[in-house]
Design a protein around this motif. Sequence first.
Motif, short mmCIF file in Angstrom:
data_model
loop_
_atom_site.label_atom_id
_atom_site.label_comp_id
_atom_site.label_asym_id
_atom_site.label_seq_id
_atom_site.Cartn_x
_atom_site.Cartn_y
_atom_site.Cartn_z
N GLY A 97 7.09 0.93 -6.90
CA GLY A 97 8.41 1.14 -6.34
C GLY A 97 9.33 -0.05 -6.41
O GLY A 97 10.51 0.06 -6.09
N LEU A 98 8.83 -1.21 -6.82
CA LEU A 98 9.66 -2.41 -6.91
C LEU A 98 10.13 -2.60 -8.34
O LEU A 98 9.34 -2.52 -9.28
N GLN A 99 11.43 -2.82 -8.48
CA GLN A 99 12.03 -3.08 -9.78
C GLN A 99 12.95 -4.29 -9.68
O GLN A 99 13.47 -4.58 -8.61
N TRP A 100 13.15 -4.97 -10.78
CA TRP A 100 14.19 -5.99 -10.85
C TRP A 100 15.26 -5.44 -11.77
O TRP A 100 15.00 -4.58 -12.62
N TYR A 101 16.48 -5.88 -11.56
CA TYR A 101 17.56 -5.36 -12.40
C TYR A 101 18.58 -6.44 -12.70
O TYR A 101 18.68 -7.46 -12.01
N TYR A 102 19.31 -6.18 -13.77
CA TYR A 102 20.42 -7.05 -14.18
C TYR A 102 21.53 -6.14 -14.69
O TYR A 102 21.29 -4.96 -14.98
N SER B 278 0.82 -1.20 0.00
CA SER B 278 0.00 0.00 0.00
C SER B 278 0.86 1.26 0.00
O SER B 278 0.38 2.34 -0.29
N LEU B 279 2.13 1.11 0.30
CA LEU B 279 3.04 2.25 0.24
C LEU B 279 3.26 2.62 -1.22
O LEU B 279 3.53 1.78 -2.05
N GLN B 280 3.10 3.89 -1.52
CA GLN B 280 3.34 4.36 -2.88
C GLN B 280 4.81 4.78 -2.98
O GLN B 280 5.30 5.53 -2.17
N ALA B 281 5.48 4.29 -3.97
CA ALA B 281 6.90 4.59 -4.10
C ALA B 281 7.12 5.68 -5.13
O ALA B 281 6.27 5.96 -5.97
N GLN B 282 8.28 6.27 -5.06
CA GLN B 282 8.66 7.29 -6.03
C GLN B 282 10.07 6.98 -6.52
O GLN B 282 10.80 6.24 -5.89
N GLY C 189 7.58 8.44 0.45
CA GLY C 189 7.57 9.35 1.58
C GLY C 189 8.79 9.26 2.48
O GLY C 189 8.85 9.93 3.49
N ALA C 190 9.72 8.42 2.15
CA ALA C 190 10.94 8.27 2.95
C ALA C 190 12.12 8.14 2.00
O ALA C 190 12.02 7.49 0.96
N PRO C 191 13.22 8.76 2.34
CA PRO C 191 14.40 8.69 1.45
C PRO C 191 15.19 7.40 1.64
O PRO C 191 16.40 7.42 1.87
N VAL C 192 14.50 6.26 1.56
CA VAL C 192 15.13 4.97 1.82
C VAL C 192 14.90 4.04 0.64
O VAL C 192 13.80 3.96 0.10
N ASN C 193 15.95 3.34 0.26
CA ASN C 193 15.93 2.37 -0.82
C ASN C 193 16.55 1.08 -0.32
O ASN C 193 17.56 1.11 0.38
N THR D 176 18.35 8.03 -0.28
CA THR D 176 18.16 8.48 -1.65
C THR D 176 18.11 9.99 -1.74
O THR D 176 17.72 10.69 -0.79
N PHE D 177 18.50 10.49 -2.91
CA PHE D 177 18.48 11.91 -3.23
C PHE D 177 17.56 12.11 -4.43
O PHE D 177 17.71 11.42 -5.43
#
Length: 171
Positions: free
Chosen positions: A89-94, A20-24, A134-138, A168-169
């Motif tokens: 807000g969730l991504q996968w990466y390679y 339910s948290l919306q990410a940016q 809402g929080a500068p955390v990744n 995060t910045f």
Amino acid sequence: MTRLRLFVLTIFCCSLAFSSLQAQDYQKAIGLRLGYPVSISYKMFLGNSNNALEAFVNYRSQKVFSYGWTRIGVGGAYQVHNPISSVDGLQWYYGGGAAIYFWSYDNDFSGFEDEANLSLGIQGYLGLDYKFAGAPVNLSLDWVPTFYISGYGDGFGADNGALTIRYTFEE
């Protein structure tokens, strides 16, 4: 060490449950890779794309009886991020990268020489990346298989990976 990894994985999975948290999005982030060894990580996205550069530096030292070693590692990676649409807000990466490791050995036994060595590593990256709204955390959780080309530990190492916590910045 296994309990710590299980604990970290559990915390990461529980944090994803709060969808339910919306990410940016974020552009730059700095923090700690809680792997073996702990590293300082800096990640920067390239423009408005899903492509990022990540750099790290780490230090590890160990002394056992009359024998000891120290390792300093520096590396970087190019990563491609892709969103997972079911969780904001969730991504996968390679991606891929390279690292250089500087080793020194200290041997107090008579007849043995102290030595220094250099290892080069080619790395692959596969992971998940989550930015809290809402929080500068990744948070990132990844697997980094490494092929060591020279020096100590020649060959393939598949046990590399870490949970990364970053500040995060926005830009």
